[in-house]
Scaffold this motif. Sequence first.
Motif, PDB file in Angstrom:
ATOM      1  N   ARG A 254       0.898  -1.296  -0.082  1.00 47.75           N
ATOM      2  CA  ARG A 254      -0.022   0.009   0.092  1.00 47.75           C
ATOM      3  C   ARG A 254       0.788   1.298   0.066  1.00 47.75           C
ATOM      4  N   PHE A 255       1.930   1.230   0.534  1.00 46.31           N
ATOM      5  CA  PHE A 255       2.718   2.289   0.624  1.00 46.31           C
ATOM      6  C   PHE A 255       4.173   2.236   0.077  1.00 46.31           C
ATOM      7  N   SER A 256       4.636   0.974  -0.713  1.00 40.69           N
ATOM      8  CA  SER A 256       5.844   0.604  -1.323  1.00 40.69           C
ATOM      9  C   SER A 256       5.846   1.050  -2.671  1.00 40.69           C
ATOM     10  N   HIS A 257       4.748   1.318  -3.090  1.00 40.65           N
ATOM     11  CA  HIS A 257       4.430   1.682  -4.548  1.00 40.65           C
ATOM     12  C   HIS A 257       3.490   2.932  -4.745  1.00 40.65           C
ATOM     13  N   VAL A 258       3.923   3.713  -5.768  1.00 41.81           N
ATOM     14  CA  VAL A 258       3.068   4.812  -5.884  1.00 41.81           C
ATOM     15  C   VAL A 258       1.832   4.500  -6.518  1.00 41.81           C
ATOM     16  N   HIS A 259       0.609   5.265  -5.937  1.00 40.89           N
ATOM     17  CA  HIS A 259      -0.773   5.135  -6.484  1.00 40.89           C
ATOM     18  C   HIS A 259      -1.149   6.455  -6.768  1.00 40.89           C
ATOM     19  N   LYS A 267      -5.630   3.895  -8.250  1.00 40.50           N
ATOM     20  CA  LYS A 267      -4.894   2.954  -9.174  1.00 40.50           C
ATOM     21  C   LYS A 267      -3.402   2.834  -8.750  1.00 40.50           C
ATOM     22  N   TRP A 268      -3.016   1.737  -8.768  1.00 43.76           N
ATOM     23  CA  TRP A 268      -1.573   1.194  -8.644  1.00 43.76           C
ATOM     24  C   TRP A 268      -0.857   1.662 -10.106  1.00 43.76           C
ATOM     25  N   SER A 269       0.281   2.492  -9.660  1.00 43.58           N
ATOM     26  CA  SER A 269       1.177   2.692 -10.914  1.00 43.58           C
ATOM     27  C   SER A 269       2.329   1.828 -11.226  1.00 43.58           C
ATOM     28  N   GLY A 270       2.710   0.871 -10.196  1.00 42.63           N
ATOM     29  CA  GLY A 270       3.850   0.040 -10.531  1.00 42.63           C
ATOM     30  C   GLY A 270       5.066   0.885  -9.966  1.00 42.63           C
ATOM     31  N   GLU A 271       5.300   2.111  -9.798  1.00 43.59           N
ATOM     32  CA  GLU A 271       6.303   2.904  -9.700  1.00 43.59           C
ATOM     33  C   GLU A 271       6.691   2.688  -8.063  1.00 43.59           C
ATOM     34  N   ALA A 272       7.907   2.384  -7.741  1.00 38.31           N
ATOM     35  CA  ALA A 272       8.116   2.186  -6.559  1.00 38.31           C
ATOM     36  C   ALA A 272       8.431   3.516  -5.748  1.00 38.31           C
ATOM     37  N   LYS A 273       7.920   3.354  -4.477  1.00 31.04           N
ATOM     38  CA  LYS A 273       8.138   4.840  -3.777  1.00 31.04           C
ATOM     39  C   LYS A 273       9.604   4.924  -2.661  1.00 31.04           C
ATOM     40  N   THR A 315       0.041   7.171  -1.741  1.00 31.98           N
ATOM     41  CA  THR A 315      -0.244   5.721  -1.130  1.00 31.98           C
ATOM     42  C   THR A 315      -1.612   5.290  -1.295  1.00 31.98           C
ATOM     43  N   TYR A 316      -1.793   4.044  -1.008  1.00 31.55           N
ATOM     44  CA  TYR A 316      -3.154   3.416  -0.917  1.00 31.55           C
ATOM     45  C   TYR A 316      -3.724   3.222   0.461  1.00 31.55           C
ATOM     46  N   SER A 317      -4.826   3.873   0.796  1.00 30.73           N
ATOM     47  CA  SER A 317      -5.473   3.997   2.082  1.00 30.73           C
ATOM     48  C   SER A 317      -4.510   4.419   3.144  1.00 30.73           C
ATOM     49  N   PRO A 318      -3.925   5.474   2.909  1.00 30.98           N
ATOM     50  CA  PRO A 318      -3.195   6.437   3.875  1.00 30.98           C
ATOM     51  C   PRO A 318      -3.894   6.444   5.301  1.00 30.98           C
ATOM     52  N   ASP A 319      -5.024   6.549   5.466  1.00 29.75           N
ATOM     53  CA  ASP A 319      -5.738   6.727   6.502  1.00 29.75           C
ATOM     54  C   ASP A 319      -5.714   5.539   7.394  1.00 29.75           C
ATOM     55  N   GLU A 320      -5.240   4.319   7.036  1.00 32.95           N
ATOM     56  CA  GLU A 320      -5.155   3.102   7.712  1.00 32.95           C
ATOM     57  C   GLU A 320      -3.654   2.933   7.982  1.00 32.95           C
ATOM     58  N   PHE A 321      -2.767   4.027   8.068  1.00 29.76           N
ATOM     59  CA  PHE A 321      -1.184   3.872   8.516  1.00 29.76           C
ATOM     60  C   PHE A 321      -0.835   5.375   9.019  1.00 29.76           C
ATOM     61  N   LEU A 322      -1.394   6.518   8.633  1.00 32.57           N
ATOM     62  CA  LEU A 322      -1.043   7.539   8.847  1.00 32.57           C
ATOM     63  C   LEU A 322      -1.292   8.177  10.368  1.00 32.57           C
TER      64      LEU A 322
END
Length: 431
Positions: A254-259, A267-273, A315-322
């Motif tokens: 969810r946070f290792s790749h750009v969304h 959408k998942w972009s496939g680009e690493a963060k 990131t994806y669903s940042p409210d679930e880790f921020l």
Amino acid sequence: MRLLKRRQLFLKLTVIVGSLSIFFLLSHPKAVWDPTYVFRYSWLEYTDADGGSERVCNCSAILRGEREAVDQAKILSISKDFLKNALIPDEYYINATQDCRVFKQSRKYLTFPLSQEEEDFPLAYSMVVHHKVQNFERLLRAIYTPQNYYCIHVDKKSDASVLSAVNAIISCFPNVFMVSKSVSVVYAGWPRVQADLNCMADLIEMSTKWKYFINLCGQDFPLKTNLEIVRMLRSMGGGNSLESEQMAEGKKWRFSHVHKIVDGNIKWSGEAKTPPPFNLPILSGNAYIVVNRGYIHSVLKDKRILALIEWAKDTYSPDEFLWATIQRIPGVPGSTWPNEKYDTSDINAIARLVKWQWHEGSEGSLQAVYPKCQGNHVRSICVYGAGDLQWLLLNRHLFANKFDADTDPIAIYCLEKYLRQKALAELRYQH
């Protein structure tokens, strides 16, 4: 139309009682904290006349878990006619708030603090809404007190009738206000966090008095009275309460790749963060928090947190880790150390009680976290039915999610009656 006429007639009748009660309060200022003046409570009690079709239910029996009463509620909740008659349309709120005095009296809002203890410990709420005005208004009514502060965020995508009705409701209360900057909320996207951030900033500016911040959505409902909430928060000694645990390997994508947000979807972009700033450990949690004023000040001002916020926006669903991650940053008021020994699950945090479908089970099951949902499921979350109420009230959480007046108005009706009766009982016996 028949339902609206009945409600308008009820408004006129209750205004007479409410006006007499207010006159009594104004002419007896010393009675404000004196429980001997029982008359002043009577107009605030919820009676069968305050309900729609839900009033045929025996709430006392439902709260005791009596099978016959719960089964009757289940049968009614699948009846289209019953649900239609229980619905309060958006137009009702737009029309009823033309006279705010009548609206507040007829809906029995608490327009004075019920205790000095509550008056001295004001709270701040962020409420994110996108539909179901009836749910929002009943939630507001359940938590409303004049010493608290309420920031309302309505999704920019919401129907015009929703925005009009919410604006009409909040126009009746000086301590309830619309967020200064609304956003178009995207499920699992950054804008959900931004909605709360915008309210946090407004609430900090609105008042220096409030002690704790609680964020809500339109389908939450309290399990405690305001006095109980205040006492629980005071007992925390400045601590925070929110889910914050080690991140499972299966969620790190969810946070290792750009969304990116494309056409209103994440959408998942496939680009690493890049790694998180300051080498901060990312913790797992959820969107709902109970935190002190200092935590909110840090969110808005701390350079480490501001950098984390910028990093988290794609990131994806940042409210679930921020919020969970911020809670473990050393120096943040009310925070805990990032070591796993300080992990807090959603069951142990008091912010929100949610039944996840995969953690439900039959009574007596050692694997189940909680009993089976008595309502229905949306995105694997239990939408509570009347049969869940007895279990809900056994827990120490401040709020529960989800409730929906469209699918089970009885659950909300019985819970709001219970809470009002308890609040007035606290008022009578606190001396």
